[in-house]
Design an enzyme around this catalytic site. Sequence first.
Site, PDB file in Angstrom:
ATOM      1  N   CYS A 130       0.837  -1.209   0.000  1.00  0.00           N
ATOM      2  CA  CYS A 130       0.000   0.000   0.000  1.00  0.00           C
ATOM      3  C   CYS A 130       0.870   1.257   0.000  1.00  0.00           C
ATOM      4  CB  CYS A 130      -0.970  -0.027   1.182  1.00  0.00           C
ATOM      5  SG  CYS A 130      -2.336   1.132   0.966  1.00  0.00           S
ATOM      6  N   HIS A 158      -3.831  -4.995   0.143  1.00  0.00           N
ATOM      7  CA  HIS A 158      -3.336  -5.495   1.427  1.00  0.00           C
ATOM      8  C   HIS A 158      -3.430  -7.020   1.461  1.00  0.00           C
ATOM      9  CE1 HIS A 158      -2.937  -1.645   3.529  1.00  0.00           C
ATOM     10  NE2 HIS A 158      -3.944  -1.253   2.778  1.00  0.00           N
ATOM     11  N   GLU A 173      -2.323  -8.917   3.627  1.00  0.00           N
ATOM     12  CA  GLU A 173      -2.561  -9.315   5.024  1.00  0.00           C
ATOM     13  C   GLU A 173      -4.027  -9.198   5.421  1.00  0.00           C
ATOM     14  OE1 GLU A 173      -1.399  -6.479   4.008  1.00  0.00           O
ATOM     15  OE2 GLU A 173      -1.923  -4.842   5.369  1.00  0.00           O
TER      16      GLU A 173
END
Lengths: 251, 195
Positions: free
Chosen positions: B77, B177, B179
């Site tokens: 990001c 993202h 994650e």
Amino acid sequence: MLAKRIIPCLDVKDGKVVKGVNFVNFRDAGDPAELGAFYSKAGADELVILDITASHEGRKTFTDVVERVAANVSIPFTVGGGINELSDVERLLKAGADKVSINSAALRNPDLINQIAENFGSQVCVVAIDAKQEENGEWVCYLNGGRIPTQRKLVEWAVEAQQRGAGEILFTSMSHDGVKTGYPNEALAALADALTIPVIASGGAGAMEHFKDAFELGKADAALAASVFHFGEIKIDELKDYLKTQNIPVR
Amino acid sequence: MQVAIVKYNAGNIHSVVHALRRLDVEPILTDNPTLLQQADKVIFPGVGEAATTMRYLQNTGLGTVIKNLKNPVLGICLGMQLLCKHSEEGNVDALGVFDVPVKKFTWTPGIKIPHMGWNQIEQLKSGLFSQCTENSYVYFVHSYYVPVCEHTIATTLYNGPFSAALHKDNFYATQFHPEKSGDVGSLILEQFLQL
């Protein structure tokens, strides 16, 4: 293509998920971290976790619940309830929340929106609005989980929140919540037309068609529901399959 | 395996830690140049504002350390945007690993900014995506984007195509993202760890 989001909402009290029907009468529906992981696997796009009693009794959202959810869930989640100042936001983000949702505190102190946006970015700041349609047709914003009416009108307040730096609006209709007759699509569309930030529809889902209507008629970017998911009345994977057949882009 | 996460004044670091732990990797969080250089993998995450963050990276010397790393680096990001040449956010010069500018999404009716939510990655051109299929959904939150360029290894459509991921030498970067992108995100992180 950007997908419309389906968001189960976990209302948490004493570390357990509960659901209020019209914000009263609670029923227990389980452990937030376990339920969150279950929804993540089932295809939920995000989670919202609200400490529903916090605003009323001045209690802080349970940080350990947030930490456990963050460790167990691989999709974004928003935390709300009892956030009154910047230090609350910092504590919850540190615990692993991706976004915070502010409601009464924003109405009482609108500058909190600016502070959150400036310190952590707009993407972190969800402004939740509880509103009720009065007999004259106007949507009025309420404080403290729908207990206290304000002078604020729904669209006007949402626009101000956006100008102050809100990244999303989560709109709950007090008139529709828990009634399961569908989302307030006209009011949602009015919000979507007035705003450039995403709108999350909340309150009123009882059938799969209601989600479709919120996306099509209400122009919502995301739809949130609680009890229909918690009690298995609507399964998220089936809901998504249904929405695909209706040509609504979902993950 | 030693995975180092760059510790600096940006948010979102904890969710990367949690995602790695779910892959049975216990990362270290550090701004120590030696530890970053010695790690098997470095993750440069970030949610925040470009100009403020760049000032911090310059003042601490961390920026120079990052751009000279020789081990596999994954920018996420804002981390990806800071690896580019220049950002329109705060009109700031960035680290310049990728010779491409970062631009702001232009608002047009019906387009929401930030670009927030699950969108599809296409034209996948890297081992990073060996375990995912074209048009997989991943999670984005951003108002600035990197145009499609020679380093692009995945694109996403939002008011036109933009770079969802970049690669040059030992540097990898994703605008989304991983994650926070459920199973698909875990597979991408796992592939990065196996590079």
